[in-house]
Structures are given as C-alpha cells and as structure tokens.
Scaffold this active site. Structure first.
Site, PDB file in Angstrom:
ATOM      1  N   GLN A 139      35.035   2.719  28.106  1.00 16.23           N
ATOM      2  CA  GLN A 139      33.780   2.078  28.514  1.00 16.23           C
ATOM      3  C   GLN A 139      33.475   2.311  29.997  1.00 16.23           C
ATOM      4  O   GLN A 139      32.342   2.106  30.433  1.00 16.23           O
ATOM      5  CB  GLN A 139      33.801   0.581  28.196  1.00 16.23           C
ATOM      6  CG  GLN A 139      33.829   0.313  26.688  1.00 16.23           C
ATOM      7  CD  GLN A 139      33.828  -1.173  26.402  1.00 16.23           C
ATOM      8  OE1 GLN A 139      34.884  -1.791  26.329  1.00 16.23           O
ATOM      9  NE2 GLN A 139      32.652  -1.755  26.261  1.00 16.23           N
ATOM     10  N   GLY A 177      36.680  -8.487  27.003  1.00 17.14           N
ATOM     11  CA  GLY A 177      37.538  -7.351  26.683  1.00 17.14           C
ATOM     12  C   GLY A 177      36.872  -6.062  27.128  1.00 17.14           C
ATOM     13  O   GLY A 177      35.642  -5.983  27.200  1.00 17.14           O
ATOM     14  N   HIS A 229      37.133   0.927  19.986  1.00 11.29           N
ATOM     15  CA  HIS A 229      36.633   1.770  21.080  1.00 11.29           C
ATOM     16  C   HIS A 229      37.527   2.993  21.285  1.00 11.29           C
ATOM     17  O   HIS A 229      37.050   4.070  21.626  1.00 11.29           O
ATOM     18  CB  HIS A 229      36.578   0.984  22.393  1.00 11.29           C
ATOM     19  CG  HIS A 229      35.372   0.106  22.542  1.00 11.29           C
ATOM     20  ND1 HIS A 229      34.096   0.614  22.576  1.00 11.29           N
ATOM     21  CD2 HIS A 229      35.244  -1.234  22.684  1.00 11.29           C
ATOM     22  CE1 HIS A 229      33.232  -0.388  22.740  1.00 11.29           C
ATOM     23  NE2 HIS A 229      33.906  -1.517  22.799  1.00 11.29           N
ATOM     24  N   CYS A 267      29.188  -6.604  22.935  1.00 14.40           N
ATOM     25  CA  CYS A 267      29.949  -5.532  23.578  1.00 14.40           C
ATOM     26  C   CYS A 267      29.241  -5.153  24.871  1.00 14.40           C
ATOM     27  O   CYS A 267      28.015  -5.018  24.882  1.00 14.40           O
ATOM     28  CB  CYS A 267      30.005  -4.325  22.631  1.00 14.40           C
ATOM     29  SG  CYS A 267      30.889  -2.923  23.326  1.00 14.40           S
ATOM     30  N   LEU A 268      30.006  -4.972  25.936  1.00 16.94           N
ATOM     31  CA  LEU A 268      29.390  -4.606  27.220  1.00 16.94           C
ATOM     32  C   LEU A 268      28.705  -3.245  27.143  1.00 16.94           C
ATOM     33  O   LEU A 268      27.828  -2.961  27.951  1.00 16.94           O
ATOM     34  CB  LEU A 268      30.452  -4.611  28.325  1.00 16.94           C
ATOM     35  CG  LEU A 268      31.065  -5.987  28.634  1.00 16.94           C
ATOM     36  CD1 LEU A 268      32.185  -5.861  29.651  1.00 16.94           C
ATOM     37  CD2 LEU A 268      30.003  -6.969  29.121  1.00 16.94           C
ATOM     38  N   HIS A 284      38.296  -5.163  17.921  1.00 21.34           N
ATOM     39  CA  HIS A 284      37.058  -4.614  18.487  1.00 21.34           C
ATOM     40  C   HIS A 284      37.398  -3.571  19.562  1.00 21.34           C
ATOM     41  O   HIS A 284      36.838  -2.471  19.582  1.00 21.34           O
ATOM     42  CB  HIS A 284      36.234  -5.772  19.074  1.00 21.34           C
ATOM     43  CG  HIS A 284      35.031  -5.360  19.861  1.00 21.34           C
ATOM     44  ND1 HIS A 284      33.752  -5.732  19.515  1.00 21.34           N
ATOM     45  CD2 HIS A 284      34.903  -4.618  20.997  1.00 21.34           C
ATOM     46  CE1 HIS A 284      32.899  -5.221  20.405  1.00 21.34           C
ATOM     47  NE2 HIS A 284      33.571  -4.551  21.312  1.00 21.34           N
ATOM     48  N   GLU A 285      38.338  -3.917  20.450  1.00 19.32           N
ATOM     49  CA  GLU A 285      38.695  -2.991  21.531  1.00 19.32           C
ATOM     50  C   GLU A 285      39.420  -1.762  20.990  1.00 19.32           C
ATOM     51  O   GLU A 285      39.212  -0.644  21.471  1.00 19.32           O
ATOM     52  CB  GLU A 285      39.553  -3.696  22.586  1.00 19.32           C
ATOM     53  CG  GLU A 285      38.905  -4.901  23.262  1.00 19.32           C
ATOM     54  CD  GLU A 285      37.527  -4.613  23.831  1.00 19.32           C
ATOM     55  OE1 GLU A 285      37.264  -3.471  24.231  1.00 19.32           O
ATOM     56  OE2 GLU A 285      36.699  -5.545  23.860  1.00 19.32           O
TER      57      GLU A 285
HETATM   58 NI    NI Z   1      33.086  -3.447  23.017  1.00 22.52          NI
END
Ligand code: NI
Length: 171
Positions: A51, A46, A140, A94-95, A136-137
C-alpha cells in the site's frame, strides 16, 4: 520514521503479489516503522507494505481503541493456518479504497504464523476483528482487495468512482 504516500485503487501496483522477506533487519524495521506511522496518520488499523509501494510480505496493525495504549503489531512473511469453517461478517474499509465500506464474510478464526519485529517466529491465535483484519491484510500480499469479495457490480461501481475522483484531482 516517515509518513509515506498511500497508493489507492485502481493503481495496478496494488495487484502485485508481494515477495517474501529474506530477513528482518534494520532496513526492514525502518520500513515497518514508516508503515506504522503512515497507518496512524491516515488513520487506519492495518496496512500492508504494497500500500506504500513496497512489494514485500510485511503487515502492520493496531486494533487498540482510542482510549487504550497503542498496541502495534508487526508481521513479516505471515501465513494463515487452520482457517475456521464458521464465518463472520464485518464491515470493512481500506486505506487504498478510500471512503467505501462494505460487509465481507471471512473465516471467523485462524492462526497466523509470522516473524515479529525482531525476526522471531511467532504463532498468533486470532478471532473477531483481529482475524478479519489479518485476513484483509494478507489479501493485499496476494494483490487482492476487499472489494474483490463483493459482487462485480459493486466492485466496478467503486473502481469507476475512484478513477473519476483521481482524474478530477489531477486536473
Ligand atoms: Ni486494505
């Protein structure tokens, strides 16, 4: 499509609240395509637009397993409806918080209202990993990271480590 650099914590841009999309047009689809390619390359399941430094309310996801056909999902202006009272726990990563994983508790099910890749309004029922990933997304988009759900002690430790690594990488 293009692979774009992924911003990592504690970069302050990750704390911005993203703005709603005005319309899903070709420019936005190009952003969605870039996000998907960036996510696949990372690899991750995701990615939110912030990001890659774009403060707009757009998310891409693909939860297909390695031996399955890709199942890209695109969400513009997503909203969570009816989060369940029962919770589930997943180990999240998470990236933007590289190489750190920890358990987070979130509503086990929710519905998501959003505009798809073609700008059509959709409602998706989610549970399991899909419910966790979308929440989660969505975090962000509000400038929230999964580590914000952990104790201050754990969060500070992770952020200190990331800061140190970035300093070393810059030398
Ligand atoms: Ni993330």
């Amino acid at each position: 499509m293009a692979i774009r650099p992924i911003i990592t914590a504690p970069d302050p841009r990750l704390r911005q609240v993203s703005k709603p999309v005005e319309k899903v047009d070709d420019a936005l689809r190009t952003l969605m395509d870039d996000m998907l390619e960036t996510m696949y390359d990372a690899p991750g399941i995701g990615l939110a637009a912030i990001q890659i430094g774009e403060p707009v309310r757009v998310i891409v996801m693909d939860l297909a397993k390695e031996d399955e056909e890709p199942q890209p999902r695109y969400f513009a202006n997503p909203e969570i409806l009816d989060p369940s009272e029962d919770l589930s726990v997943y180990e999240e990563g998470c990236l933007s918080v590289p190489e750190y994983y920890d358990e987070v508790e979130r509503p086990a099910r929710c519905r998501v209202k959003y505009l798809d890749y073609h700008g059509e309004p959709q409602i998706l029922e989610t549970e399991g990993l899909l419910a966790t990933c979308i929440q989660h997304e969505m975090d962000h988009l509000e400038g929230v990271l999964f580590i914000d759900h952990l104790s201050r002690l754990k969060r500070d430790r992770v952020l200190r480590k990331l800061k140190k690594e970035q300093r070393l990488a810059a030398e």
